[in-house]
Design an enzyme around this catalytic site. Structure first.
Site, PDB file in Angstrom:
ATOM      1  N   GLU A  15       1.034  -1.101  -0.148  1.00 51.12           N
ATOM      2  CA  GLU A  15       0.126  -0.171   0.042  1.00 51.12           C
ATOM      3  C   GLU A  15       0.843   1.323   0.044  1.00 51.12           C
ATOM      4  O   GLU A  15       1.970   1.209   0.307  1.00 51.12           O
ATOM      5  CB  GLU A  15      -0.958   0.043   1.345  1.00 51.12           C
ATOM      6  CG  GLU A  15      -2.267  -0.481   1.088  1.00 51.12           C
ATOM      7  CD  GLU A  15      -3.118   0.667   0.071  1.00 51.12           C
ATOM      8  OE1 GLU A  15      -2.425   1.667  -0.196  1.00 51.12           O
ATOM      9  OE2 GLU A  15      -4.420   0.432   0.248  1.00 51.12           O
ATOM     10  N   ARG A  95      -7.262  -0.249  13.054  1.00 55.21           N
ATOM     11  CA  ARG A  95      -5.931  -0.151  12.937  1.00 55.21           C
ATOM     12  C   ARG A  95      -5.876   1.071  11.946  1.00 55.21           C
ATOM     13  O   ARG A  95      -7.027   1.597  11.424  1.00 55.21           O
ATOM     14  CB  ARG A  95      -5.211  -1.112  12.125  1.00 55.21           C
ATOM     15  CG  ARG A  95      -5.780  -1.490  10.879  1.00 55.21           C
ATOM     16  CD  ARG A  95      -5.149  -2.566  10.058  1.00 55.21           C
ATOM     17  NE  ARG A  95      -5.456  -3.117   8.793  1.00 55.21           N
ATOM     18  CZ  ARG A  95      -5.505  -2.517   7.725  1.00 55.21           C
ATOM     19  NH1 ARG A  95      -5.026  -1.100   7.615  1.00 55.21           N
ATOM     20  NH2 ARG A  95      -5.989  -3.079   6.554  1.00 55.21           N
ATOM     21  N   ASN A  97      -5.021   3.041   8.358  1.00 55.08           N
ATOM     22  CA  ASN A  97      -5.083   2.497   6.911  1.00 55.08           C
ATOM     23  C   ASN A  97      -4.383   3.723   6.248  1.00 55.08           C
ATOM     24  O   ASN A  97      -3.339   4.207   6.545  1.00 55.08           O
ATOM     25  CB  ASN A  97      -6.442   2.100   6.537  1.00 55.08           C
ATOM     26  CG  ASN A  97      -6.424   1.254   5.226  1.00 55.08           C
ATOM     27  OD1 ASN A  97      -5.830   0.419   5.362  1.00 55.08           O
ATOM     28  ND2 ASN A  97      -7.057   1.583   4.393  1.00 55.08           N
ATOM     29  N   GLU A 116     -13.808  -4.679   9.219  1.00 56.95           N
ATOM     30  CA  GLU A 116     -14.604  -3.856   8.376  1.00 56.95           C
ATOM     31  C   GLU A 116     -16.022  -3.492   8.680  1.00 56.95           C
ATOM     32  O   GLU A 116     -16.728  -3.111   7.589  1.00 56.95           O
ATOM     33  CB  GLU A 116     -14.334  -4.397   6.798  1.00 56.95           C
ATOM     34  CG  GLU A 116     -13.014  -4.697   6.483  1.00 56.95           C
ATOM     35  CD  GLU A 116     -12.868  -5.182   4.835  1.00 56.95           C
ATOM     36  OE1 GLU A 116     -13.940  -4.982   4.241  1.00 56.95           O
ATOM     37  OE2 GLU A 116     -11.832  -5.553   4.506  1.00 56.95           O
ATOM     38  N   ASN A 143      -9.695   5.250   2.705  1.00 62.41           N
ATOM     39  CA  ASN A 143      -8.714   4.943   1.875  1.00 62.41           C
ATOM     40  C   ASN A 143      -7.996   5.970   1.253  1.00 62.41           C
ATOM     41  O   ASN A 143      -7.648   7.210   1.608  1.00 62.41           O
ATOM     42  CB  ASN A 143      -9.076   3.838   0.935  1.00 62.41           C
ATOM     43  CG  ASN A 143      -8.454   2.360   0.797  1.00 62.41           C
ATOM     44  OD1 ASN A 143      -7.170   2.471   1.128  1.00 62.41           O
ATOM     45  ND2 ASN A 143      -9.108   1.282   1.021  1.00 62.41           N
ATOM     46  N   ASP A 191      -9.578   2.152  -4.218  1.00 67.77           N
ATOM     47  CA  ASP A 191      -8.933   1.946  -3.293  1.00 67.77           C
ATOM     48  C   ASP A 191      -8.005   3.449  -2.999  1.00 67.77           C
ATOM     49  O   ASP A 191      -8.305   4.350  -2.895  1.00 67.77           O
ATOM     50  CB  ASP A 191      -7.898   0.748  -3.318  1.00 67.77           C
ATOM     51  CG  ASP A 191      -7.222   0.115  -2.171  1.00 67.77           C
ATOM     52  OD1 ASP A 191      -6.923   1.023  -1.040  1.00 67.77           O
ATOM     53  OD2 ASP A 191      -7.210  -1.061  -1.879  1.00 67.77           O
TER      54      ASP A 191
END
Length: 280
Positions: A15, A95, A97, A116, A143, A191
């Site tokens: 990522e 957490r 992201n 989620e 995101n 994303d």
């Protein structure tokens, strides 16, 4: 446009590619592998640093070092390796992201629940002294976040919505949320994203095996297809910011493609914007 493999890897959840112009290198993370990677395309030199928690994002700081969006909050990593929390705010089951640095040097850090759960994530703006300003408190998978070349628009993805949204942005505040582009059923889920020098929005498609570019008026005008389904994020890099780097994931795949989890690059894909460093 043809892709190349920049770094062959088996990242569980690659990522957050970010071009670090001060050091002419790309920074990216493997969230679930708890690793921060760097890659120098001129020399091929790579480094890997392990973090003690899952790491959602790693961004350069103005004075050197990195700012990290971790499981339990946002931390600073100094050039000498010293670690310290900027804002520690652990929430069980949640957490950090994706995150992005705004034109003013603030960090916009997203969170999500591991399961989620709808509405379990947040988007928060942090400044170098640790001051936190809530932006959104009812997101699911926070995101991609990016700004238009003039800084007046902010683009944002809450992945399960299937949309890229756009906000008016001024003085560190975002308002007037509205849809910018919708990903049609069967094409994957939005994303990570980046905005180029022409104001076009490039978005990675999880389960879509592609990166798309949308013009400033929301029209789809380019698609880059990849051999792996879980495409996670993209960013421009290289000396002239014309190469598009793309991260991918292999988590959850029963029989992952050999290149799943690798870092890809599309040379000469467009013209990127210099990314600001975190002012802290």
């Amino acid at each position: 446009m043809t892709y190349e493999v920049a770094v062959r890897a088996e990242a569980a959840l690659g990522e957050g590619p970010t071009w670090d112009g001060a050091h002419n290198r790309l920074i990216w993370v493997d969230i679930l592998g708890s690793r921060v990677h760097t890659y120098d395309p001129a020399t091929g030199r790579r480094t890997v640093r392990t973090t003690e928690q899952h790491v959602g994002a790693a961004k350069p700081r103005t004075g050197g070092g990195l700012v990290l969006n971790l499981r339990d909050g946002v931390a600073l990593l100094d050039p000498d390796g010293t670690f310290r929390w900027l804002r520690r705010e652990p929430v069980p089951g949640r957490r950090g992201n994706d995150a992005a640095v705004a034109p003013d040097g603030s960090l916009w850090a997203g969170t999500m629940r591991y399961d989620e759960a709808p509405g379990g994530g947040t988007l928060t703006r942090l400044t170098g002294d640790g001051t936190a300003q809530p932006v959104l408190d009812d997101v699911t998978v926070s995101n991609g976040t990016g700004w238009s070349p003039d800084g007046r628009l902010m683009y944002y993805v809450d992945t399960p919505t299937g949309r890229i949204d756009v906000f008016d942005h001024e003085a560190g505040r975002a308002a007037g949320r509205r849809p910018f582009a919708r990903i049609e059923d069967g094409a994957g889920f939005p994303d990570g994203l980046t905005v180029d020098a022409d104001g076009c929005v490039w978005v990675a498609l999880w389960e879509g095996a592609a990166v798309r570019r949308y013009t400033p008026d929301g029209r789809l005008d380019r698609v880059i297809e990849l051999p792996v389904p879980r495409v996670t994020a993209c960013a421009f890099g290289g000396a002239d910011l014309t190469d598009l780097y793309i991260t991918t994931a292999r988590t959850g795949l029963a029989a992952p493609h050999p290149l799943a989890g690798s870092l890809f690059v599309v040379p000469g894909a467009g013209r990127g914007l210099p990314q600001p460093a975190f002012a802290g």
